[in-house]
Design a protein around this motif. Structure first.
Motif, mmCIF file in Angstrom:
data_model
loop_
_atom_site.group_PDB
_atom_site.id
_atom_site.type_symbol
_atom_site.label_atom_id
_atom_site.label_comp_id
_atom_site.label_asym_id
_atom_site.label_seq_id
_atom_site.Cartn_x
_atom_site.Cartn_y
_atom_site.Cartn_z
ATOM 1 N N PRO A 1 0.804 -1.234 0.000
ATOM 2 C CA PRO A 1 0.000 0.000 0.000
ATOM 3 C C PRO A 1 0.839 1.287 0.000
ATOM 4 N N ASN A 2 2.157 1.162 0.006
ATOM 5 C CA ASN A 2 2.985 2.363 0.172
ATOM 6 C C ASN A 2 2.643 3.494 -0.796
ATOM 7 N N ARG A 3 2.336 3.154 -2.033
ATOM 8 C CA ARG A 3 2.102 4.215 -3.028
ATOM 9 C C ARG A 3 0.843 5.017 -2.723
ATOM 10 N N GLU A 4 -0.023 4.465 -1.858
ATOM 11 C CA GLU A 4 -1.242 5.213 -1.515
ATOM 12 C C GLU A 4 -0.893 6.528 -0.827
ATOM 13 N N VAL A 5 0.264 6.539 -0.187
ATOM 14 C CA VAL A 5 0.634 7.670 0.653
ATOM 15 C C VAL A 5 0.827 8.944 -0.147
ATOM 16 N N SER A 6 1.300 8.802 -1.371
ATOM 17 C CA SER A 6 1.658 9.987 -2.144
ATOM 18 C C SER A 6 0.523 10.427 -3.058
ATOM 19 N N ASP A 7 0.330 11.741 -3.163
ATOM 20 C CA ASP A 7 -0.649 12.255 -4.119
ATOM 21 C C ASP A 7 -0.076 12.274 -5.532
ATOM 22 N N SER A 8 1.233 11.992 -5.632
ATOM 23 C CA SER A 8 1.865 12.088 -6.957
ATOM 24 C C SER A 8 1.706 10.832 -7.782
ATOM 25 N N GLU A 9 1.121 9.791 -7.221
ATOM 26 C CA GLU A 9 1.019 8.564 -8.005
ATOM 27 C C GLU A 9 -0.218 7.775 -7.610
ATOM 28 N N HIS A 10 -0.564 6.827 -8.460
ATOM 29 C CA HIS A 10 -1.707 5.949 -8.194
ATOM 30 C C HIS A 10 -1.161 4.615 -7.698
ATOM 31 N N PRO A 11 -1.759 4.048 -6.649
ATOM 32 C CA PRO A 11 -1.167 2.857 -6.028
ATOM 33 C C PRO A 11 -0.964 1.680 -6.974
#
Lengths: 905, 416, 274
Positions: free
Chosen positions: C174-184
């Motif tokens: 789930p790490n990518r959920e954290v950033s608004d710059s990318e889609h998980p």
């Protein structure tokens, strides 16, 4: 399950049309324009998820829990990142506290996650319903409960005991943890069978033979790469496979700055590709190279005076083609027999002779031998399995390892070392629980026929001291020494992993009842009557292994990382495992013990209940979880598992026990179980250089107490074996296919390290090429073929191709045979033939064909096989490798001697 | 003459052809159905329906778009503007039909490229919300939009107004000349600025595409006009045979020759290039699997044969021109494909993840269906257009139009 | 949870913590020490797991070359990833600025702006941009088991592992959920590429491939910080980049040789171009 927080999400202050992701999702939902059309589906779907998004990395919210990777015998200590919301395993890495590798793992450890979540894992016990057993025959497995499954096994064992034929029970072992005695030793002992057969002889026993009969260590070495100045790796590929890959990979870049590295290997291995020197010798002839190097070192006076000795008058009499008068040489107290070695073997083995023999330049041999000698004692002769897992490999192993003696790098700084002794305790043994029935069964000969005239298997110098794994198949087929009626196999796949594995298919089909404990429906499981799903060693169970490098040994725990409180059996059973799996070495024996007790035989249950209380609370299993329903039994079984690991590691975490009841030799000290369990790794003190040297007050574990160039210990062992069979040593060697003889001027001396010509399996005319088997860098000991990363990145094996099983052939050989890159070819040998794809590659010696081991599964999983249970994907090396042995060590032959032919399909 | 009925009456005059006419309508309908299938499945399943790979992300849809867009461009800068901007009144009879053809080829191109986008519904909004003036593709779309607008205006001026203001007409005409030139140049720049792909020839791509645009434009208007003449006496009346055989025929021959030269130069320079991958690309396109298309269809059939046909007076007949222009159109379609794919046929890296050294690409059935969608849309729009508008109407400047027409008509008869 | 202070990872992480990713002039770079690299692909697997990459996509990949003739053979493994070019052709040609030079001078991709025109893929000289032709990980939605009632279906594994995210594998990270710059997980119709794990950088964690490398062959940091580890290494060795002549000025640089040893005096460096 992850909880959904419905708090409005923040969009980092994005305005107007430039959406934040979450807004965008909603907008997408509204955007009916696109409703029903591809692009918008995503947006629609994501609305729900958008609310659930994390606001912190799992690296920060989750927990790193200790465990161990058993993807190879490096056994690296690991840390597993477990997600706080879902208990999902997110990541695995080396243990940050390990002095050996730190957080640096090798790619094999990462593959573990894809194994854990592999859909093709067996999720619960299954029973065969189709009585017919065979390759390609659907066993028609049907699910059954653990209670039924264990009951079936118990009934079979009871029948053996009632008929007083317990020797017909058999246990086979593959990869293990050090809780292994319970299942591998104690269980068959209590039942009454001598037949516990390990995989060791298809691993690398011959590799242990070299150090055993020079310095008395039947063990793998560790190498001080941080201080060495020269490395000669003999068929060893330390940055790719075995052992302590994590450590050696991390050190290798610096090693290249510090030292010269030479690799002896017919193919350009991973290590060879980065090294200074590559010696692509003809397979099976490494021994000649070793003798020539020893010759140069002595001829040029490059040996270690301190370790070996010196001529009384200082004049070097090691002159080519001349024998030396032993009286003129004054041996150091550290070693013996160098003059005998010279006189019997080395005096005429000059580089020119070796060049002729092995097919590399004399001057390269000269250069490397000199460099090695000059670098000594900070020089390593690194022995791998390649040169010695051969019919006559034992002597090669001795010759290669003896080089370390010559330059005095044995146990020395920048040289070769063993493991400091550790603070683990032996598990409580079952002796009082072994009854007459068992005694009677235990008196039988082992099914692998070890110790017979043709199988000396001289582990630790004892006749029949070691296992002859692959020969057990013949023992079973010939019912010699006896029939096998009930087999319990665990964490192995003998129907795949033994050379000429067809024999095992037949043997398994012959056994009336076979239960196997595995994570996958392997080839072996395909013949089983009962599949008991195993927990994954890296994530789901208790256990202990160890790592050895950087002058230390560490004790590494396996823990059920997905459980919140691994000490609580309830938690472990509920959350600690993905499916309804159990631990081979502990839970299953315990449940079996209960079932046997139900049937009137309670010795094993007594043993477990009396000898395995919780060392902290003192509570017995039954005290902790009373009750006779199956669930209570399962809880006791898990408690047993936990107690066993606590007992095994007790000296490490129990100060009182450490100080009063254990011969503590130092190392880290913990104050209680939880402290140790949460850390999961324990270190010895550093290995003390030269402490075993007699000159430093130590002694070697040989019969002479010194490092032997004359093979005194081997001589004694061979004589003992010969006496046991009332023959002389020469007969033993003849029966076992060796060339050495005692006191025969026309043959090599039977005791000193020496070169013997390869013993070819197959006629050189019909099978003109040598087969070079090597292990897959992403192999996980043959368990990763169903894991996509191992296929996607198969090209980390130099010359290999992603997703494709290839045979690496030198373009010159290919041209002669009209084979082009990518052609479908057949590799045939006297043992059998396989189909694979040709890969033309310059990194392989002409006249040899190299192939990565591990493809060619016809079961195991949907990725591993072409058609699960029916058709193999690629070719399986063991089908062309004949079942032969290095009989002195008991090892199966994988390398050097395998003759093959290749042709287009 | 009264515009509204011209086309229709033209048809009615020609009763025997009406059966063929309905067959034609059926043909178009089938095309639209196949096309709709292709477009919809791609929208729903995603571009996985296309034969594209990470190494060959642009395939036959892009080349078909280039084909249509440059047809439009070519007609406008090669034919209609000669009359509307430079006042070469002999081209007057082709102007209204030409403008209309430019419009609908542009539409067809638009459909095909949209269908190949991963996120077609974002395309227009994001172009507006998040423009990137550094990107040739953005400029191309802006310019083609302006151009499209100009075409509509230009068409309306002729079709709807009896006496449009001269200045307005001229301004619109100039825009309709300049916009497509720049747009075509930008289309070229999309390829030309891809420095990783020397096959496209840098700035030469713009030149090359513009020249080929004119060739294909001339071919299209010639072919359509000739067919119309066969159906409708009205067209026959307006478009003199001399305009076709003499003017368009020679025009086409010259353009075919020019394009052949440029194409040959591209390949020769490529084949002898020091860059192995560039040379390999040209070898692959000329002598590899693509050879039949790029050489056989694209160069021999599509350029050499038409050039020959138009060079010899004997073959420069109405039917000869029809044959030649049809061949040029087919050839151009093939060579657009060669151009687009050629830039991607050699792998950029030896990554074991990818094919190396040559990347393969085979258009999928769905891709062909979308190509058919473009062609069918073009056919439908034209069929409808000729019903709604009098495409034979002459642009009303200078009153001598009629006499001019007669004069030419006589000339035409002389030739018979 | 952090390694010993002296470890390379710890030093580089400290640099991240002391710097601010959003500062002007932060110019992130990765230096790959080929002598330390052993060609094991741990980077690729770490990347795949961190970014939930579907099979066939590899932000972190490799170029492998075997040259020469037996017995004089050189084998060279070059780890590759998006070069985060200073002069990024992918961003220049992107009509909607979906690709752009973002924080830390990383070449970023905004999936919301991506129209799937693939111009970036045509413009990238390194084949480092991938297209989602369909929604990722379709195989994990399969509802058939190898052995009925004996093994699980991929769908069941996902449920068991608590993965409700679609287009994700059972070991979904789930790490990518954290950033608004990318889609998980990404979705069909948009392209994707490496962005130095910006979701980790934003939380002061190193790119996963850097952490994952068992050989510490990847050095990561700010080129504009004179004391950064990358500058230290670049000061020690000659740097090399892939396809220098393309003029893209890659921020992924290479030092030393994969064949670290000197086979014999006079044997020069194997080149790095494709």
């Amino acid at each position: 399950m992850s909880q959904r927080d419905t708090t409005p999400s923040d969009d980092g202050g994005k305005l107007g049309f430039s959406f934040g992701r979450r807004d965008f999702m909603k907008a997408g939902a509204v955007g009916a324009v696109a409703a029903g059309l591809g692009s918008s589906l995503t947006s629609l779907r994501s609305v729900a998820q958008a609310d659930d998004y994390r606001d912190a990395l799992v690296d920060h919210t989750g927990t790193y829990k200790p465990s161990t990777c058993a993807g190879c015998t490096s056994w690296c200590s690991a840390q597993i990142l477990v997600d706080d919301r879902t208990r999902r395993v997110i990541r695995t890495r080396g243990h940050e506290d390990s002095e050996i590798h730190g957080t640096h793992d090798c790619p094999r450890q990462d593959l573990g996650i894809q194994q854990l979540y592999d859909p093709d894992r067996v999720t619960q016990p299954m029973r065969r319903t189709n009585p017919e057993k065979g390759k390609g025959v659907d066993p028609e497995f049907e699910p059954i409960s653990w209670e039924e499954a264990i009951g079936m096994l118990a009934d079979e064992i009871m029948e053996l005991r009632e008929n007083d034929e317990t020797e017909k029970f058999m246990v086979t072992r593959g990869r293990y943890t050090y809780l292994r005695p319970i299942l591998y030793s104690y269980l068959p002992q209590i039942i009454g069978s001598p037949n516990n057969i390990s995989h060791s002889a298809i691993c690398a026993e011959a590799e242990k033979f070299g150090p055993m009969f020079t310095e008395g260590e039947w063990a793998y070495r560790q190498y001080d790469v941080q201080n060495t100045r020269y490395v000669i790796a003999w068929g060893a590929d330390p940055i790719s496979s075995n052992r302590q890959v994590s450590h050696y990979s991390n050190e290798f870049g610096d090693l290249l700055d510090r030292a010269t590295v030479a690799v002896v290997e017919p193919r350009l291995s991973s290590t060879a590709s980065k090294s200074d020197e590559w010696l692509p010798v003809e397979p099976g002839k490494d021994g000649a190279l070793a003798s020539a190097m020893a010759h140069v070192i002595l001829r040029d006076g490059l040996w270690s005076r301190e370790f070996v000795g010196e001529f009384e008058d200082g004049e070097n009499r090691f002159v080519p083609d001349e024998r030396v008068d032993p009286a003129t040489f004054e041996e150091s107290e550290n070693s013996q027999g160098v003059v005998e070695w010279w006189n019997e073997e080395l005096y005429d083995k000059d580089p020119e002779w070796a060049a002729e023999e092995v097919g590399v330049d004399a001057e390269q041999i000269e250069r490397i031998a000199t460099g090695f000698g000059e670098a000594g004692p900070q020089a390593i002769s690194w022995l791998g399995g390649g040169p010695c897992m051969q019919v006559r490999g034992s002597y090669t192993a001795m010759a290669i390892h003896a080089l370390n003696g010559l330059v005095g790098s044995v146990g020395n700084r920048g040289g070769t070392m063993y493991a400091p002794s550790t603070g683990v305790e032996d598990l409580p043994a079952p002796d009082p629980y072994i009854d007459e029935v068992a005694e009677h069964g235990l008196n039988n000969e082992k099914i692998d026929q070890r110790g017979r005239l043709e199988f000396p298997a001289l582990k630790d110098g004892e006749s029949g001291g070691g296992v002859v794994t692959n020969n057990a198949a013949d023992g079973i087929l010939d019912e010699d020494p006896n029939e096998i009626k009930v087999l319990l196999s665990y964490w192995n796949n003998f129907a795949f992993s033994n050379p000429e594995s067809k024999r095992w298919e037949d043997a398994l089909a012959k056994i009336p009842f076979h239960a196997t404990i595995e994570t996958h429906a392997s080839e072996t499981a395909w013949f089983a009557d009962l599949i008991l799903p195993a927990t994954h060693h890296q994530f789901e169970r208790w256990g202990q292994l160890r790592s050895t490098a950087a002058r230390r040994r560490t004790i590494n725990l396996h823990t059920p990382v997905m459980a919140d409180d691994p000490d609580d059996p309830r938690d472990v059973l509920e959350n600690g495992r993905l499916w309804d799996c159990k631990t081979d070495e502990t839970e299953i024996p315990y449940l079996l013990a209960e079932a046997l007790a139900d049937r009137g035989f309670d010795n094993m249950l007594e043993f477990f209940d009396n000898e395995y209380p919780d060392p902290e609370s003192g509570r017995t299993l039954r005290e902790e979880f009373p009750g006779d329903d199956f669930e209570s039994r399962e809880l006791r079984a898990q408690a047993f598992s936990r107690n066993a690991i606590k007992l095994r590691t007790r000296p490490i975490w129990d100060p009182a026990y450490r100080e009063n009841e254990f011969d503590w030799l130092g190392g880290e000290e913990f104050d209680d179980w939880v402290e140790f369990r949460e850390r999961g790794i324990w270190h010895t003190d550093e290995w003390e250089f030269r402490h075993r040297w007699p000159s430093e007050g130590g002694e070697f574990a040989t019969d002479s107490g010194r490092f032997e160039f004359d093979g005194e210990t081997l001589g004694n062992a061979l004589r003992r074996h010969a006496d046991r069979h009332d023959v002389d040593v020469d007969t033993v060697l003849e029966v076992c296919n060796y060339q050495g003889r005692v006191a025969d001027p026309d043959t090599p001396d039977a005791f000193v390290p020496h070169y013997e010509e390869p013993y070819d399996l197959g006629d050189g005319g019909e099978f003109p090429m040598k087969f070079v088997d090597h292990k897959d860098r992403l192999g996980r000991e043959g368990r990763s073929a169903n894991v996509w990363w191992s296929l996607e990145y198969k090209d980390v094996n130099p010359g290999d191709v992603p997703y494709t099983d290839v045979a690496k052939i030198n373009p010159r050989d290919a041209r002669q045979r009209g084979i082009e890159d990518g052609d479908e070819i057949v590799i045939s040998s006297p043992a059998g033939e396989i189909e694979t794809t040709a890969r033309l590659w310059e990194g392989i010696r002409p006249g040899t064909v190299a192939k990565t081991w591990g493809q060619g599964h016809w079961a195991y999983g949907q990725r591993a096989s072409e058609e699960m249970g029916e058709e193999a994907k690629g070719g399986h090396n063991n089908l062309v490798i004949g079942a032969e042995y290095d009989r002195l060590s008991g090892s199966s032959v994988f390398y050097g001697d395998v003759q093959v032919d290749i042709e287009r399909r | 003459m009264s515009g509204a009925t011209g086309g229709v009456s033209g048809l009615l005059d020609d009763v025997p052809s009406s059966r063929r006419y309905y067959a034609w309508l059926a043909f178009v309908a089938v095309g639209l159905l196949i096309g709709a299938y292709g477009v919809l499945t791609t929208l729903i399943q995603g571009t996985t329906t296309l034969g594209l790979t990470d190494q060959v992300p642009w395939g036959i849809l892009i080349s078909t778009y280039v084909f249509f867009a440059l047809l439009s461009t070519g007609i406008c800068i090669g034919i209609t503007s000669l009359s509307s901007v430079f006042g070469l009144s002999k081209y007057d009879p082709l102007v209204k039909r030409g403008i209309f053809l430019s419009l609908i080829t542009l539409a067809a191109g638009g459909l095909v490229i949209m269908a190949g986008l991963g996120q077609p519904f974002r395309a227009i909004p994001q172009m507006l919300l998040s423009p990137n003036p550094a990107a040739p593709m953005w400029w191309m779309i802006v310019l083609y939009s302006i151009y499209g607008g100009a075409l509509v205006a230009e068409f309306a001026l002729i079709d709807r107004f009896e006496e449009p203001s001269e200045t307005v007409s001229k301004t619109v005409a100039v825009v309709a000349l300049v916009a497509p030139i720049l747009a075509g140049a930008m289309l070229g720049a999309i390829f030309g600025t891809a420095e990783a792909r020397p096959y496209y020839g840098g700035m030469f791509a713009s030149v090359f595409l513009l020249v080929t645009a004119v060739a294909s434009g001339v071919a299209l208007i010639a072919a359509v006009t000739i067919v119309e003449r066969k159906f409708s006496s009205a067209t026959q009346a307006v478009v003199p045979e001399e305009l076709i055989t003499n003017t368009l025929g020679k025009y086409l021959g010259v353009m075919a020759a020019a394009v052949l030269l440029l194409t040959a130069l591209r390949h020769v320079f490529g084949l002898v290039a020091t860059s192995d991958s560039l040379a390999l690309a040209h070898q692959e396109m000329l002598f590899g699997g693509m050879g039949l298309w790029s050489v056989g269809v694209g160069m021999l059939l599509g350029l050499l044969v038409p050039m020959a046909l138009m060079a010899y007076p004997k073959t420069r007949t109405v039917n000869g021109v029809l044959a030649a222009s049809t061949l040029v159109l087919v050839g151009m379609f093939a060579s657009r494909f060669e151009f687009v794919v050629g830039g991607q046929v050699t792998a950029l890296t030896a990554d074991n993840f990818h094919e190396f050294p040559v990347a393969s690409y085979v258009p999928s059935a769905t891709e062909f269906a979308i190509v058919i969608a473009g062609i069918a849309l073009f056919a439908m729009l034209y069929t409808v257009g000729r019903e709604l508008f009098d495409l034979n109407e002459l642009p009303h400047h200078e009153e001598e139009t009629m006499t001019h027409t007669e004069a030419v008509t006589d000339g035409g008869q002389d030739n018979e | 949870m952090s390694s010993e202070p002296e470890s390379l990872d710890a030093q580089m992480t400290a640099e991240l913590e002391n710097g601010d990713l959003d500062d002007e002039g932060v110019d992130l770079s990765m230096v790959i020490d080929l002598q330390r690299c052993t060609g094991c692909a741990a980077c690729n697997m770490g990347c795949a797991s961190e970014n939930n990459l579907q099979e066939g996509m590899a932000y972190s990949s490799r170029i492998i070359k075997t040259e020469g003739q037996f017995p004089n053979v050189s084998y060279e493994y070059t780890p590759t990833l998006c070069n985060q070019c200073e002069d990024a052709p992918c961003a220049e040609g992107c009509p909607t600025k979906a690709l752009y030079k973002g924080k830390g001078n990383i070449t970023m991709h905004d999936h919301e702006k991506c129209i799937g025109c693939k111009a970036c893929m045509v413009n990238c000289p390194y084949d480092e941009i991938y297209l989602n032709k369909e929604d990722p990980h379709p195989t994990w939605e399969v509802e058939e088991a190898a052995i009925e009632n004996g093994t699980a279906t991929p769908k069941q594994v996902k449920e068991r592992a608590g993965v409700d995210e679609e287009n994700a594998p059972a070991y979904y990270n789930p790490n990518r959920e954290v950033s608004d710059s990318e889609h998980p997980t990404r979705y069909k119709g948009v392209v994707e590429k490496c962005n130095f794990c910006v979701h980790r950088l934003e939380e002061n964690e190193l790119p996963r491939c850097v952490e994952e490398c068992p050989c510490e062959a990847r050095i990561f940091g700010d080129l504009n910080d004179p004391d950064s580890k990358v500058n230290e290494i670049l000061g020690q060795y000659n740097e090399d980049v892939l396809k220098e002549d393309e003029g893209t000025q890659p921020k992924v640089k290479y030092v030393r040789d994969y064949n670290g040893g000197s086979y014999e005096a006079g044997v020069g460096e194997p080149g790095l171009s494709d």
